[in-house]
Write a protein that holds these residues in place. Structure first.
Motif, PDB file in Angstrom:
ATOM      1  N   THR A   1       3.156   3.169  -6.416  1.00  0.00           N
ATOM      2  CA  THR A   1       4.169   4.207  -6.656  1.00  0.00           C
ATOM      3  C   THR A   1       4.676   4.778  -5.337  1.00  0.00           C
ATOM      4  O   THR A   1       5.887   4.895  -5.107  1.00  0.00           O
ATOM      5  CB  THR A   1       3.586   5.346  -7.518  1.00  0.00           C
ATOM      6  OG1 THR A   1       3.140   4.799  -8.766  1.00  0.00           O
ATOM      7  CG2 THR A   1       4.631   6.416  -7.779  1.00  0.00           C
ATOM      8  N   LEU A   2       3.742   5.137  -4.443  1.00  0.00           N
ATOM      9  CA  LEU A   2       4.122   5.730  -3.159  1.00  0.00           C
ATOM     10  C   LEU A   2       4.889   4.741  -2.282  1.00  0.00           C
ATOM     11  O   LEU A   2       5.787   5.126  -1.529  1.00  0.00           O
ATOM     12  CB  LEU A   2       2.876   6.225  -2.424  1.00  0.00           C
ATOM     13  CG  LEU A   2       2.133   7.390  -3.073  1.00  0.00           C
ATOM     14  CD1 LEU A   2       0.813   7.656  -2.348  1.00  0.00           C
ATOM     15  CD2 LEU A   2       2.992   8.652  -3.083  1.00  0.00           C
ATOM     16  N   LYS A   3       4.552   3.470  -2.412  1.00  0.00           N
ATOM     17  CA  LYS A   3       5.261   2.446  -1.646  1.00  0.00           C
ATOM     18  C   LYS A   3       6.695   2.301  -2.154  1.00  0.00           C
ATOM     19  O   LYS A   3       7.648   2.213  -1.370  1.00  0.00           O
ATOM     20  CB  LYS A   3       4.508   1.116  -1.737  1.00  0.00           C
ATOM     21  CG  LYS A   3       4.926   0.098  -0.711  1.00  0.00           C
ATOM     22  CD  LYS A   3       3.896  -1.002  -0.499  1.00  0.00           C
ATOM     23  CE  LYS A   3       3.575  -1.769  -1.762  1.00  0.00           C
ATOM     24  NZ  LYS A   3       2.840  -3.023  -1.457  1.00  0.00           N
ATOM     25  N   ALA A   4       6.850   2.315  -3.479  1.00  0.00           N
ATOM     26  CA  ALA A   4       8.181   2.215  -4.075  1.00  0.00           C
ATOM     27  C   ALA A   4       9.052   3.419  -3.707  1.00  0.00           C
ATOM     28  O   ALA A   4      10.277   3.293  -3.537  1.00  0.00           O
ATOM     29  CB  ALA A   4       8.069   2.088  -5.598  1.00  0.00           C
ATOM     30  N   GLU A   5       8.411   4.573  -3.574  1.00  0.00           N
ATOM     31  CA  GLU A   5       9.145   5.799  -3.219  1.00  0.00           C
ATOM     32  C   GLU A   5       9.344   5.942  -1.707  1.00  0.00           C
ATOM     33  O   GLU A   5       9.893   6.941  -1.249  1.00  0.00           O
ATOM     34  CB  GLU A   5       8.379   7.024  -3.746  1.00  0.00           C
ATOM     35  CG  GLU A   5       8.332   7.111  -5.265  1.00  0.00           C
ATOM     36  CD  GLU A   5       7.409   8.221  -5.752  1.00  0.00           C
ATOM     37  OE1 GLU A   5       6.680   8.806  -4.900  1.00  0.00           O
ATOM     38  OE2 GLU A   5       7.397   8.499  -6.970  1.00  0.00           O
ATOM     39  N   LYS A   6       8.871   4.939  -0.935  1.00  0.00           N
ATOM     40  CA  LYS A   6       8.992   4.938   0.532  1.00  0.00           C
ATOM     41  C   LYS A   6       8.188   6.055   1.204  1.00  0.00           C
ATOM     42  O   LYS A   6       8.422   6.397   2.366  1.00  0.00           O
ATOM     43  CB  LYS A   6      10.456   5.045   0.987  1.00  0.00           C
ATOM     44  CG  LYS A   6      11.387   4.035   0.344  1.00  0.00           C
ATOM     45  CD  LYS A   6      11.112   2.633   0.822  1.00  0.00           C
ATOM     46  CE  LYS A   6      12.175   1.657   0.290  1.00  0.00           C
ATOM     47  NZ  LYS A   6      11.823   0.252   0.547  1.00  0.00           N
TER      48      LYS A   6
ATOM     49  N   GLY B   1       3.855   0.486   9.246  1.00  0.00           N
ATOM     50  CA  GLY B   1       2.515   0.039   9.629  1.00  0.00           C
ATOM     51  C   GLY B   1       1.414   0.432   8.672  1.00  0.00           C
ATOM     52  O   GLY B   1       0.328  -0.163   8.698  1.00  0.00           O
ATOM     53  N   MET B   2       1.647   1.431   7.808  1.00  0.00           N
ATOM     54  CA  MET B   2       0.624   1.839   6.854  1.00  0.00           C
ATOM     55  C   MET B   2       0.469   0.823   5.714  1.00  0.00           C
ATOM     56  O   MET B   2      -0.597   0.743   5.090  1.00  0.00           O
ATOM     57  CB  MET B   2       0.958   3.223   6.282  1.00  0.00           C
ATOM     58  CG  MET B   2      -0.151   3.872   5.473  1.00  0.00           C
ATOM     59  SD  MET B   2      -1.724   4.057   6.344  1.00  0.00           S
ATOM     60  CE  MET B   2      -1.335   5.364   7.513  1.00  0.00           C
ATOM     61  N   ILE B   3       1.513   0.032   5.459  1.00  0.00           N
ATOM     62  CA  ILE B   3       1.459  -0.934   4.347  1.00  0.00           C
ATOM     63  C   ILE B   3       0.405  -2.015   4.582  1.00  0.00           C
ATOM     64  O   ILE B   3      -0.478  -2.208   3.730  1.00  0.00           O
ATOM     65  CB  ILE B   3       2.853  -1.537   4.065  1.00  0.00           C
ATOM     66  CG1 ILE B   3       3.763  -0.450   3.473  1.00  0.00           C
ATOM     67  CG2 ILE B   3       2.753  -2.733   3.120  1.00  0.00           C
ATOM     68  CD1 ILE B   3       5.205  -0.889   3.258  1.00  0.00           C
ATOM     69  N   PRO B   4       0.427  -2.738   5.731  1.00  0.00           N
ATOM     70  CA  PRO B   4      -0.644  -3.732   5.928  1.00  0.00           C
ATOM     71  C   PRO B   4      -2.030  -3.108   5.983  1.00  0.00           C
ATOM     72  O   PRO B   4      -3.012  -3.712   5.542  1.00  0.00           O
ATOM     73  CB  PRO B   4      -0.272  -4.414   7.258  1.00  0.00           C
ATOM     74  CG  PRO B   4       0.761  -3.559   7.894  1.00  0.00           C
ATOM     75  CD  PRO B   4       1.439  -2.810   6.813  1.00  0.00           C
ATOM     76  N   LYS B   5      -2.121  -1.859   6.488  1.00  0.00           N
ATOM     77  CA  LYS B   5      -3.420  -1.172   6.537  1.00  0.00           C
ATOM     78  C   LYS B   5      -3.982  -0.963   5.135  1.00  0.00           C
ATOM     79  O   LYS B   5      -5.141  -1.282   4.852  1.00  0.00           O
ATOM     80  CB  LYS B   5      -3.267   0.177   7.252  1.00  0.00           C
ATOM     81  CG  LYS B   5      -4.593   0.875   7.545  1.00  0.00           C
ATOM     82  CD  LYS B   5      -4.401   2.257   8.129  1.00  0.00           C
ATOM     83  CE  LYS B   5      -3.701   2.245   9.450  1.00  0.00           C
ATOM     84  NZ  LYS B   5      -4.545   1.737  10.557  1.00  0.00           N
TER      85      LYS B   5
END
Length: 256
Positions: free
Chosen positions: A207-212, A217-221
């Motif tokens: 959800t938080l990823k979809a909402e940006k 860099g936090m995504i691969p982490k």
């Protein structure tokens, strides 16, 4: 019990923060492993000799000249500096790349559209040797360099190395994986250090990823975090190194 800790580049770039982190790390009891990236040192060195660093989705493009720089900085200057500081705190640390003892073997990344250059994706960890080192009182300090067992060194994401080491060790020990950086955790608002999201599960992450809210860099982490949990790691925390000695310090806990 094994504690695997990865420190972010902003800690490495700040001598005072690094000293404080290493003091906290040195007090952790039980088996422990430290993984570090490179901070801005490799970029500064590259620029000083006319190389232009390239990043895609938070990951460095590593051509042959850049590989020479990151090996020199990560496996040399930074790794040995950290080991020396830990030795001064009576922590019997030894610095490693993945090539040493064949501890971390990788394969050169094969991406359908992006040529990352000499970048490795971890294939296997020498768990037996790593466990032997820990059981003999050694504190391994890993830089973000691995190899392909055919003589080629590979630049490898430090978050991924920490994750894969934690997964491998979880076959033998109970493992906690901790990502330490300059913030108190994963933030709702990158400009507000107090906006820590104290708990993130997989559903909230998407959800938080979809909402940006979570990006770059936090995504691969976080991808590494959920991969680790699904493959046996018991606990994952993200936050400032103060949480190492004070569990009440605000931080983010990752759960499935």
């Amino acid at each position: 019990m094994v504690t695997v800790i990865k420190i972010g580049g902003n800690i490495i770039d700040n001598p005072t923060e690094l000293e404080q982190f290493l003091t906290d790390f040195s007090k952790i009891e039980g088996y422990k492993v430290l993984v570090h990236g490179g901070g801005k040192s490799a970029t500064k060195m590259a620029e000083s000799i006319g190389l232009v660093p390239q990043m895609i989705e938070g990951r460095r493009i590593t051509d042959a000249p850049m590989l020479d720089v990151v090996v020199m900085i990560y496996a040399g200057q930074i790794n040995k500096h950290i080991v020396a500081q830990l030795q001064s705190k009576d922590n019997n640390a030894i610095g490693f790349s993945g090539a040493d003892g064949n501890l971390i073997q990788s394969v050169k990344r094969n991406h359908p559209t992006i040529d990352y250059g000499f970048v490795g994706d971890v294939k296997q960890v020498n768990t037996k040797l790593l466990a032997t080192l820990l059981e003999n009182g050694i504190i391994p300090v890993f830089c973000a360099i691995t190899h392909d067992k055919n003589g080629q060194l590979l630049n490898t994401n430090a978050d991924t190395i920490a994750s894969e080491l934690a997964i491998a060790l979880s076959e033998v020990f109970d493992v906690t994986l901790t990502y330490c950086f300059e913030k108190q955790g994963v933030l709702k608002d990158s400009e507000d250090d107090s906006s820590v999201i104290t708990a993130i599960n997989e559903q909230l992450y998407h959800t938080l990823k979809a909402e940006k809210v979570i990006h770059s860099g936090m995504i691969p982490k976080l991808d590494n975090c959920f991969n680790s949990l699904s493959r046996g790691v018991q606990k994952i925390k993200i936050g400032h190194h103060k949480m190492l000695q004070n569990p009440d310090v605000l931080h983010t806990t990752i759960t499935l």
